[in-house]
Design an enzyme around this catalytic site. Structure first.
Site, PDB file in Angstrom:
ATOM      1  N   GLY A 116       0.342  -0.329  -6.171  1.00  0.00           N
ATOM      2  CA  GLY A 116       0.305   0.317  -7.481  1.00  0.00           C
ATOM      3  C   GLY A 116       1.339  -0.285  -8.414  1.00  0.00           C
ATOM      4  O   GLY A 116       1.078  -0.487  -9.609  1.00  0.00           O
ATOM      5  N   GLN A 161      -1.823   8.645  -8.511  1.00  0.00           N
ATOM      6  CA  GLN A 161      -1.909   9.973  -7.903  1.00  0.00           C
ATOM      7  C   GLN A 161      -3.251  10.654  -8.163  1.00  0.00           C
ATOM      8  O   GLN A 161      -3.578  11.646  -7.507  1.00  0.00           O
ATOM      9  CB  GLN A 161      -0.784  10.879  -8.422  1.00  0.00           C
ATOM     10  CG  GLN A 161       0.608  10.458  -7.989  1.00  0.00           C
ATOM     11  CD  GLN A 161       0.842  10.588  -6.490  1.00  0.00           C
ATOM     12  OE1 GLN A 161       0.060  11.215  -5.763  1.00  0.00           O
ATOM     13  NE2 GLN A 161       1.921   9.993  -6.020  1.00  0.00           N
ATOM     14  N   GLY A 200      -3.709   2.065  -2.558  1.00  0.00           N
ATOM     15  CA  GLY A 200      -4.431   2.461  -1.354  1.00  0.00           C
ATOM     16  C   GLY A 200      -3.749   3.537  -0.535  1.00  0.00           C
ATOM     17  O   GLY A 200      -4.398   4.472  -0.050  1.00  0.00           O
ATOM     18  N   HIS A 201      -2.419   3.443  -0.412  1.00  0.00           N
ATOM     19  CA  HIS A 201      -1.765   4.319   0.564  1.00  0.00           C
ATOM     20  C   HIS A 201      -1.695   5.777   0.125  1.00  0.00           C
ATOM     21  O   HIS A 201      -1.282   6.633   0.894  1.00  0.00           O
ATOM     22  CB  HIS A 201      -0.381   3.787   0.946  1.00  0.00           C
ATOM     23  CG  HIS A 201       0.676   3.885  -0.104  1.00  0.00           C
ATOM     24  ND1 HIS A 201       1.587   4.901  -0.127  1.00  0.00           N
ATOM     25  CD2 HIS A 201       0.973   3.090  -1.155  1.00  0.00           C
ATOM     26  CE1 HIS A 201       2.416   4.714  -1.147  1.00  0.00           C
ATOM     27  NE2 HIS A 201       2.055   3.624  -1.786  1.00  0.00           N
ATOM     28  N   CYS A 216      20.280  14.081  -4.504  1.00  0.00           N
ATOM     29  CA  CYS A 216      20.875  13.627  -3.261  1.00  0.00           C
ATOM     30  C   CYS A 216      19.890  12.880  -2.381  1.00  0.00           C
ATOM     31  O   CYS A 216      20.285  12.045  -1.583  1.00  0.00           O
ATOM     32  CB  CYS A 216      21.443  14.807  -2.504  1.00  0.00           C
ATOM     33  SG  CYS A 216      22.870  15.455  -3.352  1.00  0.00           S
TER      34      CYS A 216
END
Ligand code: PLP
Ligand code: FES
Lengths: 301, 402
Positions: B72, B179, B200-201, B325
């Site tokens: 992406g 997304q 893809g992921h 954090c």
């Protein structure tokens, strides 16, 4: 996620002395809600012996902030205030079996809360000179504020200068782009332009020093004198410095106690270096003795 | 209970059917797709089929509008840099304050080179002001880049409408749909979107494979130059196994898109209702009426996200946080800051993101453990006193230094 030590996890999952001490007579509040870490330390101090009878913490923060707070209360319980005043952030980190560089500030926050609480007990006002910026160099845990200050104070112009004075950029080199951005910004504020090929500050100083070169023996003696004069200040912060070797204009030192290995050590080393240069009128590079082997080899080659 | 994965906006499990499709391309059809021999002769066909599977999912007119990239991020960089290279006289870019760093960092760099970047703000619910947008559109704008759905809150932007508006002014429009693809239906041929990025992921294909959709006729300058792969629009030997895997993943995503918007959504809804009912002082961030079906981002006030994640992890539950954090930065997520979420809440945001691999029993498990986790951490918090926040929290505890 972070590679936290087992000790950090232990204190995070089973924190000791959580909550405020009832009828506390000393309180220290430090941290910053915008940064996501804040700590209130409450102590019950025996008025006669000044022994810390109880310590409690309330912390808003990440795993290592909570673990640092918890371990701090364990360290100081039973100490006198004078003893507690000597606790350093490195002591906190050591008790936790180390913290990732990005998280070292959690231990600094612990120490500062303690200082604030002691001052509060003694009716003093605690002020801190703590200013923290975005972490720039992960290898040496050096933040933007520190680099900016050094660039201003020492008229630094190149990434190499910044590395010489702060160590930032002296490791994997992946922070060089960010350091250049800081140089560009500060130099622009001074009305100058960043030039990556500028002669390093070091070289200029070297030329100046040629006029009255010190012999190696003179140099070592002078360095010893300067370190001696700085020692009381270092010891007040719970640390010390030892001269290990001088090779050319590089002084190899051992930092002990406070802050060894963290952001503060780099700052201290840079401070010592600056003081040495002022007194001696020549470029002196101060390097932790642990770096000696690496650098000597490079010089020989 | 087995571990519960609710971090599907970060990345997803590769569907076993996808893995099965890929294996022959490692072990048998491993030839270079450009070669003329039997180790390669099935590959071109596989790539062609994959292109059509992607085409079907995003509803574009031609399969040649699909350019396979490495991720992406590469698609995003390619889109923006192409637009400015192709139109050197246009020196402005319109984007939003809540984009992924894969857009924002490129814009930051271009700003240093002299470009004017309009980063549109969002309101407290993460929404854009389209009137302000309209006023920014002009002949000087090289490209508009607006994400289809936000990775943290799931908030959906009206990109189809915004693409129309850009098109009316002759401005190129790109959307980071990393997304959105596979979670909401889309039909690009009926929109004025010129470029779209997907990865893809995020949809049960492997990591390291992406797509840049490039509407036919859109002026384009390749980023990676070299061989003739992807018709010269993205040089580099094709990642054939992953491309074939992505094709299969797109086919499955299309099959499951209804499921995503009913069953998956039902899990998300049950979780967020349960959490906000049971736990005081927490709220959902983003535009709750206009969100991805799989995402909920909840701010738990007066506690910090990384601590929550560590306790969730101990309970076998994986999620994400917008806290500073977790990233090692000093500021909480730029998305939370952009929505003006107070610091006492922004640091305590937790994103739960579902996929078709989750089930209701997992939702119940999170509902069972989460109240205890929040209570444990609040007990440690200087902003919390017994059963509620201290009065006027930001004043009652105002530590030294900021
Ligand atoms: C909205 C958005 N854009 C871009 C990316 C980057 O995608 P990739 O990891 O494939 O480079 C992500 C993933 O984190 C994302 O959520
Ligand atoms: S991050 Fe600075 S040298 Fe490695």
């Amino acid at each position: 996620m972070w590679d936290y030590s087992d000790k950090v996890k232990e204190h995070f999952f089973n924190p000791k002395n959580a909550g405020a001490v009832v009828d506390a007579n000393a309180t220290g509040e430090v941290g910053s809600i915008s940064c996501g870490d804040a700590l209130r330390l409450t102590l019950k101090v025996d008025d006669d012996s000044e022994i810390i009878l109880e310590a409690g913490f309330q912390t808003f923060g990440c795993g290592s902030a909570i673990a640092s707070s918890s371990v701090l209360t364990e360290i100081i319980k039973g100490m006198t205030l004078d003893e507690a005043a000597k606790v350093t952030n490195q002591d906190i980190a050591d008790q936790l079996e180390g913290l990732p560089p990005e998280k070292m500030h959690c231990s600094v926050m612990g120490r500062e809360a303690l200082q604030a609480a002691i001052a509060n007990y003694r009716g003093e006002v605690w002020t801190d000179d703590h200013e923290e910026g975005a972490l720039i160099c992960k290898c040496f845990a050096i933040d933007a504020v520190m680099i900016e200050e050094m660039v201003w104070a020492n008229k630094l112009r190149t990434v190499e200068d910044v590395t010489n004075f702060t160590k930032a950029g002296g490791g994997c080199a992946s922070c060089h782009e960010d350091i250049e951005a800081i140089l560009e910004k500060v130099l622009a504020e001074k009305g100058e332009k960043f030039d990556p090929t500028a002669a390093p500050v070091e070289a200029i100083t070297k030329i100046a020093a040629v006029k009255a070169p010190l012999t190696n023996l003179q140099r070592i003696k002078k360095i010893e004198q300067v370190l001696e004069s700085l020692r009381p200040a270092l010891m007040a912060d719970g640390g010390d410095v030892e001269l290990v070797e001088v090779l050319g204009n590089t002084a190899y030192v051992n930092m002990t106690g406070a802050c060894n290995g963290c952001q503060m050590a780099a700052m201290t080393i840079a401070g010592i270096q600056q003081r040495l240069m002022e007194v001696m009128g020549e470029f002196i590079k101060v390097v932790p003795a642990s770096e000696m082997k690496k650098l000597v080899n490079i010089e020989v080659v | 209970m087995k571990d519960i994965y609710l971090d599907n906006n970060a990345t997803t499990k590769v569907d076993p059917a996808v893995v099965d499709m890929m294996i022959p391309y490692f072990l048998e059809q491993y030839g270079n797709p450009s070669s003329i021999h039997k180790f390669a002769d099935g590959v071109a066909k596989g790539l062609k089929h994959a292109r059509q599977q992607v085409q079907a999912l995003i509803g574009c007119e031609h399969d040649s509008e699909i350019i396979f990239t490495s991720c992406g991020t590469e698609s995003n960089s390619t889109a923006i840099l192409s637009a400015i290279k192709a139109q050197p006289n246009k020196k402005e870019i319109i984007t939003t304050t809540v984009e992924h760093p894969a857009i924002l960092s490129v814009c930051d760099m271009l700003e240093k080179e002299g470009y004017t970047i309009h980063r549109m703000p969002v309101d407290k619910a993460g929404r854009l002001n389209l009137n302000a947008y309209k006023n920014l559109l002009s002949n000087n704008v090289a490209i508009v880049s607006v994400m289809w759905a936000n990775n943290e809150t799931g908030t959906i932007f009206p990109v189809e409408e915004m693409a129309d508006m850009a098109n009316a002014e002759g401005v190129m429009f790109h959307t980071d749909a990393v997304q959105a693809v596979g979670k909401i239906p889309m039909n690009l041929q009926y929109t004025k979107i010129d470029m779209l990025s997907l990865s893809g992921h995020k949809l049960h294909a492997p990591k390291g494979i992406g797509v840049l959709y490039l509407r036919r006729g859109t002026r384009y300058r390749a980023l990676l130059r070299g061989g003739h792969q992807e018709r010269g629009r993205r040089a580099g030997t094709e990642n054939s196994a992953s491309i074939v895997g992505l094709g299969k993943a797109c086919e499955l995503a299309l099959e499951f898109i209804k499921y995503e918007n009913t069953q998956v959504k039902a899990m998300r809804d049950r979780l967020e209702r349960g959490l906000t009912d049971q736990i005081p002082h927490c709220f959902i961030t983003g535009d709750i009426y206009n969100r991805l079906p799989n995402t909920t981002d909840i701010a738990f006030e007066y506690i910090e996200g990384e601590s929550i994640l560590m306790l969730l992890n101990k309970a076998g539950i994986a999620a994400s946080s917008g806290s500073a954090c977790t990233s090692g930065s000093l500021e909480p997520s730029h998305v939370m800051r952009a929505m003006d979420i107070p610091y006492t809440a922004a640091h305590g945001t937790i994103r739960f993101s579902f996929s078709r691999y989750n089930d209701m029993s997992e939702v119940d498990e999170v509902l069972r453990v989460m109240p205890g986790i929040v209570a444990t951490l609040r007990k440690l918090s200087p902003y919390w006193d017994g059963n509620g926040p201290v009065a006027d929290p930001e004043k009652a505890f105002a530590p030294v230094y900021a």
